[in-house]
Design an enzyme around this catalytic site. Sequence first.
Site, PDB file in Angstrom:
ATOM      1  N   ARG A 105     -63.579  45.961  90.815  1.00  0.00           N
ATOM      2  CA  ARG A 105     -64.064  45.512  92.129  1.00  0.00           C
ATOM      3  C   ARG A 105     -64.467  46.778  92.877  1.00  0.00           C
ATOM      4  O   ARG A 105     -63.630  47.652  93.133  1.00  0.00           O
ATOM      5  CB  ARG A 105     -62.981  44.749  92.886  1.00  0.00           C
ATOM      6  CG  ARG A 105     -63.358  44.536  94.346  1.00  0.00           C
ATOM      7  CD  ARG A 105     -62.466  43.552  95.047  1.00  0.00           C
ATOM      8  NE  ARG A 105     -62.766  42.188  94.619  1.00  0.00           N
ATOM      9  CZ  ARG A 105     -62.372  41.096  95.270  1.00  0.00           C
ATOM     10  NH1 ARG A 105     -61.664  41.194  96.378  1.00  0.00           N
ATOM     11  NH2 ARG A 105     -62.694  39.890  94.836  1.00  0.00           N
ATOM     12  N   HIS A 132     -70.807  38.426  92.815  1.00  0.00           N
ATOM     13  CA  HIS A 132     -69.413  38.015  92.574  1.00  0.00           C
ATOM     14  C   HIS A 132     -69.419  36.914  91.499  1.00  0.00           C
ATOM     15  O   HIS A 132     -69.103  35.754  91.759  1.00  0.00           O
ATOM     16  CB  HIS A 132     -68.802  37.495  93.887  1.00  0.00           C
ATOM     17  CG  HIS A 132     -67.313  37.433  93.889  1.00  0.00           C
ATOM     18  ND1 HIS A 132     -66.526  37.830  92.823  1.00  0.00           N
ATOM     19  CD2 HIS A 132     -66.430  37.000  94.844  1.00  0.00           C
ATOM     20  CE1 HIS A 132     -65.253  37.652  93.121  1.00  0.00           C
ATOM     21  NE2 HIS A 132     -65.161  37.148  94.324  1.00  0.00           N
TER      22      HIS A 132
HETATM   23  N1  NVA Z   1     -68.429  38.239 100.489  1.00  0.00           N
HETATM   24  C1  NVA Z   1     -67.015  38.572 100.559  1.00  0.00           C
HETATM   25  C2  NVA Z   1     -66.290  37.903  99.456  1.00  0.00           C
HETATM   26  C3  NVA Z   1     -64.809  38.160  99.432  1.00  0.00           C
HETATM   27  C4  NVA Z   1     -64.122  37.521  98.277  1.00  0.00           C
HETATM   28  C5  NVA Z   1     -66.862  40.075 100.493  1.00  0.00           C
HETATM   29  O1  NVA Z   1     -67.587  40.707  99.715  1.00  0.00           O
HETATM   30  O2  NVA Z   1     -66.050  40.615 101.225  1.00  0.00           O
HETATM   31  N1   CP Z   2     -62.405  35.075  96.474  1.00  0.00           N
HETATM   32  C1   CP Z   2     -61.902  36.265  96.172  1.00  0.00           C
HETATM   33  O1   CP Z   2     -62.459  37.026  95.394  1.00  0.00           O
HETATM   34  O2   CP Z   2     -60.714  36.561  96.799  1.00  0.00           O
HETATM   35  P1   CP Z   2     -59.968  37.946  96.846  1.00  0.00           P
HETATM   36  O3   CP Z   2     -60.786  38.874  97.704  1.00  0.00           O
HETATM   37  O4   CP Z   2     -58.634  37.641  97.453  1.00  0.00           O
HETATM   38  O5   CP Z   2     -59.837  38.501  95.454  1.00  0.00           O
END
Ligand code: NVA
Ligand code: CP
Length: 310
Positions: A105, A132
């Site tokens: 991530r 994602h």
């Molecule tokens: N669009 C959000 C998703 C979090 C799971 C982010 O990137 O912060």
């Molecule tokens: N939806 C999702 O990716 O959640 P987290 O940021 O908690 O991993």
Amino acid sequence: MNAPRHYLQFKDFSRAEYDYLFERTRWIKERFKRYEPHHPLFDRTLVMIFEKASTRTRLSFEAGMQQLGGSAIYLNTRDSQLGRGEPVEDAAQVISRMSDIVMIRTFEQTIIERFAEYSRVPVINGLTNEYHPCQILADIFTFIEHRGPIQGKTVAWVGDANNMCNTWLQAAELLDFKVHVSTPPGYEVDPEQVGCARTDHFVRFDDPMEACRGADLVTTDVWTSMGFEAENEERMRDFADWQVDADMMRVANPDAVFMHCLPAHRGEEVSAEVIDGPQSVVWEEAENRLHVQKALMEFLLIGKVEGDCA
Ligand code: NVA
Ligand code: CP
């Protein structure tokens, strides 16, 4: 040594591979619910690298790998050399010599691409600024569980043209459904940038109500994604009319479901009435991260399992 297969964006897999993955997920989930052990990844090690916060992604990958018989190691930027300037390419060579599969991530998609280029093992995108894919995998599996095949259906995306929205566009083109996107002026999605030049799977709407009209799935996400916190105040103003509320759900199909990748901000991108209401499937959606990612890791490490999916 053969080049490993990676999962860096949704379009990395074919439609036939998704058909297999969704079927395999169903099988893995059912076995798990019956407490039947399934340990195809015995002795395998997953390394999870987090440069941004997470609850669901960490938990689902870590628990998932354990449930498949393997183990998972958590690294973050704060207390590894990754935060002290070690080149991504060097980190990839070292980490991939000590593990069997890596989940990352991070910020720019180019970081995960550079890592993958130097990795000896499969790399999975656990969220970047641009995409994602694991979340959309879970979302589509959840839709199929509730409403059957997604082909020919309509998904309404209301809000920011972020990593989730970009991934929906790729999924729509690949799996042949429509995405209605409504974002505030100045925050438009760029289909070229996500490699979706074809327009017949993607329709842009100025009015979020119009985007939701007739939709089978209504979905949104935070107005400010991780890494964009400096824009938060401005975004609160710009996105004020892009809250998914009961009126938007009323113009969608009567059996439309509501999804949100979570974490959610009630009263911002979604009203409490909708996210806590009868059309919301957000908890099943969150749980399904576990099941789809188990199928994904199994697929990347041992390929398609024949004749074991009944
Ligand atoms: N669009 C959000 C998703 C979090 C799971 C982010 O990137 O912060
Ligand atoms: N939806 C999702 O990716 O959640 P987290 O940021 O908690 O991993």
